[in-house]
Design an enzyme around this catalytic site. Structure first.
Site, mmCIF file in Angstrom:
data_model
loop_
_atom_site.group_PDB
_atom_site.id
_atom_site.type_symbol
_atom_site.label_atom_id
_atom_site.label_comp_id
_atom_site.label_asym_id
_atom_site.label_seq_id
_atom_site.Cartn_x
_atom_site.Cartn_y
_atom_site.Cartn_z
ATOM 1 N N GLU A 1 0.840 -1.200 0.000
ATOM 2 C CA GLU A 1 0.000 0.000 0.000
ATOM 3 C C GLU A 1 0.876 1.251 0.000
ATOM 4 O OE1 GLU A 1 -3.270 2.377 2.721
ATOM 5 O OE2 GLU A 1 -3.071 0.211 3.011
ATOM 6 N N CYS B 1 -8.359 3.922 7.943
ATOM 7 C CA CYS B 1 -9.722 3.548 7.569
ATOM 8 C C CYS B 1 -10.548 3.257 8.816
ATOM 9 C CB CYS B 1 -9.718 2.361 6.613
ATOM 10 S SG CYS B 1 -9.330 0.775 7.368
ATOM 11 N N SER C 1 -8.047 -8.995 7.278
ATOM 12 C CA SER C 1 -7.957 -9.943 6.159
ATOM 13 C C SER C 1 -7.991 -11.392 6.644
ATOM 14 C CB SER C 1 -6.676 -9.687 5.358
ATOM 15 O OG SER C 1 -5.534 -9.730 6.198
#
Length: 309
Positions: free
Chosen positions: A132, A196, A269
């Site tokens: 990322e 986030c 995840s």
């Protein structure tokens, strides 16, 4: 054993989206590749390979370099996102590009590009080598500066104007500390925090676990930055044993001796199936009854079927 499943845990919306996009490419005649791990969990990577979707991932290689290993077919961009250079190179090679980038990552890229267009340089808080961070930095390697610590911040020219943002899976507490230091050191800096919501509320939930818990398990892949951050926050916030494990196979029976109350969480995840299996196992566990020590079989067909909790 008393067990508390921390909520929320497991798949975030970006992971669910990426997996669903990938699953739609299952068992095709045209070769389908994923440029790096679709999300940072090896169980998911293996499950997708069982569907005929091959992951191309080499330690130390960038997304641009990984493209050199793909000559035809389809290529999936992972949830971590990628720079425009990756999209352009893939299309130039004649590959069909399928974008599974997390929408929060795309939002950060748009923010960065917009601020660059306004004449700012970017201070990007992230982990060196993380895909990322790689995707964000490569938007403009001359004007985007990776900040991993206070030491990096002290090397920044204080006469320029900056916007400070961050990798979405970073510790919100680490981001806060670095942003506060930036405001002290740099007179022309604006802060645009991009942690986030899924990462933020998972980290806050870990920090707020009740003190009566005497062991904490964080379930996730060691590649997963957000999972490692959850484990780090748990260790910093609580005076009890904290273990990061990939699945039920990682539990050592001796860890549970004299333990009465366990808390379980997992990275964004981590398949919910794996975490729920651990929760159910611990609920029936009695250290003094060896019949409860036998671990259940991991059914790999359930890895892709369940969402977060």
């Amino acid at each position: 054993m008393l067990v508390k499943g921390i909520v929320p845990r497991g798949y975030c919306k970006g992971v669910v989206r990426a997996i669903e996009i990938a699953k739609k490419q299952a068992h095709q005649e045209t070769p389908v590749y994923i440029l790096g791990m679709i999300v940072h969990n090896q169980y998911i990577v293996n499950a997708l390979e069982d569907l005929g979707i091959q992951t191309i991932d080499r330690k130390g290689k960038t997304r641009l370099e990984l493209l050199d290993e793909i000559d035809h077919g389809k290529v999936i961009i992972t949830a971590h996102g990628a720079s425009q250079k990756v999209f352009d190179k893939a299309k130039a090679k004649g590959l069909e590009v399928i974008d599974a980038s997390c929408l929060d990552v795309i939002k950060t890229h748009d923010l960065i590009q917009g601020k660059l267009n306004e004449g700012y340089e970017i201070l990007y808080i992230g982990k060196k080598g993380h895909p990322e961070a790689e995707g964000a930095i490569s938007i403009d390697e001359d004007k985007i500066h990776l900040i991993t610590s206070l030491a990096d911040l002290k090397e920044i020219d204080p006469t320029k104007k900056y916007v400070m943002t961050n990798q979405t899976t970073m510790s919100l507490y680490d981001v806060y500390d670095l942003c506060e230091k930036a405001k002290e050191l740099l007179p022309f800096v604006e802060i645009e925090k991009e942690t986030c919501t899924a990462t933020k509320i998972r980290q806050e939930a870990i920090k707020n676990i009740e003190e009566s818990v005497d062991v904490i398990f964080i379930v996730g892949d060691p590649h997963s930055n957000n999972t490692r951050k959850l484990a780090s926050i748990a260790k910093e916030s609580h005076h009890c044993d904290v273990y990061m494990i990939e699945s039920i196979d990682g539990i050592e029976i001796e860890w549970l001796k004299d333990k009465n109350y366990a808390a379980i969480s997992s990275g964004a995840s981590t398949p919910t199936y794996l975490t729920n299996q651990i929760i159910e196992y611990l609920k029936q566990f009695d250290f003094n009854d060896s019949k409860t020590h036998q671990k259940p079989f991991i059914d790999k067909t359930k890895i892709l079927t369940q969402k977060g909790a």
